[in-house]
Write a protein that holds these residues in place. Sequence first.
Motif, PDB file in Angstrom:
ATOM      1  N   UNK A 274       0.834  -1.204   0.000  1.00 59.11           N
ATOM      2  CA  UNK A 274       0.000   0.000   0.000  1.00 59.11           C
ATOM      3  C   UNK A 274       0.867   1.252   0.000  1.00 59.11           C
ATOM      4  N   UNK A 275       1.921   1.245   0.792  1.00 57.64           N
ATOM      5  CA  UNK A 275       2.805   2.412   0.859  1.00 57.64           C
ATOM      6  C   UNK A 275       3.491   2.658  -0.476  1.00 57.64           C
ATOM      7  N   UNK A 276       3.974   1.595  -1.113  1.00 60.12           N
ATOM      8  CA  UNK A 276       4.702   1.749  -2.376  1.00 60.12           C
ATOM      9  C   UNK A 276       3.786   2.228  -3.497  1.00 60.12           C
ATOM     10  N   UNK A 277       2.580   1.670  -3.573  1.00 56.66           N
ATOM     11  CA  UNK A 277       1.653   2.050  -4.640  1.00 56.66           C
ATOM     12  C   UNK A 277       1.037   3.423  -4.401  1.00 56.66           C
ATOM     13  N   UNK A 278       0.612   3.693  -3.172  1.00 57.85           N
ATOM     14  CA  UNK A 278      -0.050   4.962  -2.890  1.00 57.85           C
ATOM     15  C   UNK A 278       0.916   6.141  -2.998  1.00 57.85           C
ATOM     16  N   UNK A 279       2.189   5.915  -2.701  1.00 62.03           N
ATOM     17  CA  UNK A 279       3.179   6.984  -2.812  1.00 62.03           C
ATOM     18  C   UNK A 279       3.244   7.524  -4.226  1.00 62.03           C
ATOM     19  N   UNK A 280       3.069   6.657  -5.215  1.00 65.93           N
ATOM     20  CA  UNK A 280       3.116   7.048  -6.622  1.00 65.93           C
ATOM     21  C   UNK A 280       1.716   7.227  -7.211  1.00 65.93           C
TER      22      UNK A 280
END
Length: 348
Positions: A274-280
């Motif tokens: 979630x952190x990796x996808x939502x960051x971008x």
Amino acid sequence: MTDVTVDPAEVMTALTDVSPELMWEFGPSPRGHALTITAEWNDANRALARAVINAAPELPRWEFFEVRRPEANPDLAADFFSQRFREPLTLTSIGAVVGRSGRVDLVGHGTGSEQALADQVLKVASLILGEAVERDWIGFIDGAPTAKAGLLKRLSGKSATAFDPAAFAEDFRAAIAKAKSELPEQPYAELSLDEREVSLFKAKGLHDAHPRADLLTFAVASKQYGHAALSRERFSSACHSIHGEWFLYVRILRTEHTPFDDVGDRGIIEENLHAALSKEALGGVVGAGHGRGAVYIDLAVTDVPRAIAQITQTLSGHTYTNTATIHFMDQVLQSLVLPAAQTSPKPN
């Protein structure tokens, strides 16, 4: 001038060489003529139908389509139905309600058996709404026989109500609007894992042919998505997002080295994804579940190629990576399985 009559069936026999399962239909268009080549309900052939259409030349007064378009004049639907299917339309009305999986369920009222009415509902609904809406939104279909027209007439002194195509189309559009109003107002990339409400499903009695037949528990942010993911109905991302998101899930095997006996171990992966996808702004976690043989993490993504690259990068280098695979929810893509350990370029 020589009068030459061409049989369209003879012209389209060449399509059989491509695939005997593809269907074709001639009709009018604003430019003159239209040719539709469609996979109908055979989702596995959608890409093939699209490839054939993409190979079509530019011809004056011709348009080419991969789905049947909605009837331009719904009031003529009954006549077109009788002409196309060689049977009278015995429906008097079609009820449209949002089902628990997010699709629009239909009930046909009229004379005839339940199965005959259900068959007519699907046919006439496809005529009025078009094949694209049919694929994405039509859910469970049933028939509810009423008293025969002759009996109705004797009892009430009036003839049976005639089917109103325009009213049905309006009801169906209203049902879609209601379904969309219940979807998340923000994309999943903007929904915090810690602050969202979660519904817990106990997956009991899933069919052996279900892609997640081993599933035991499933926690999701959307009840509609949960019902759709666990059902055997066709899945359409359009029913679960107003932000153009596509839905997929990561499957990771439970092995001796990665047993996932602690749900928190799966939770760490959820948080990382979630952190990796939502960051971008590429997507976010929709839900997750534990199965007897694997754990599952469901995601909603926007830019699919970039999101896949981000997912594989996030999962790389772990003990479980070689047992992880990426699966798509949409029916047309369910046969596509990607290994999470594949070599992927770093997303921009």
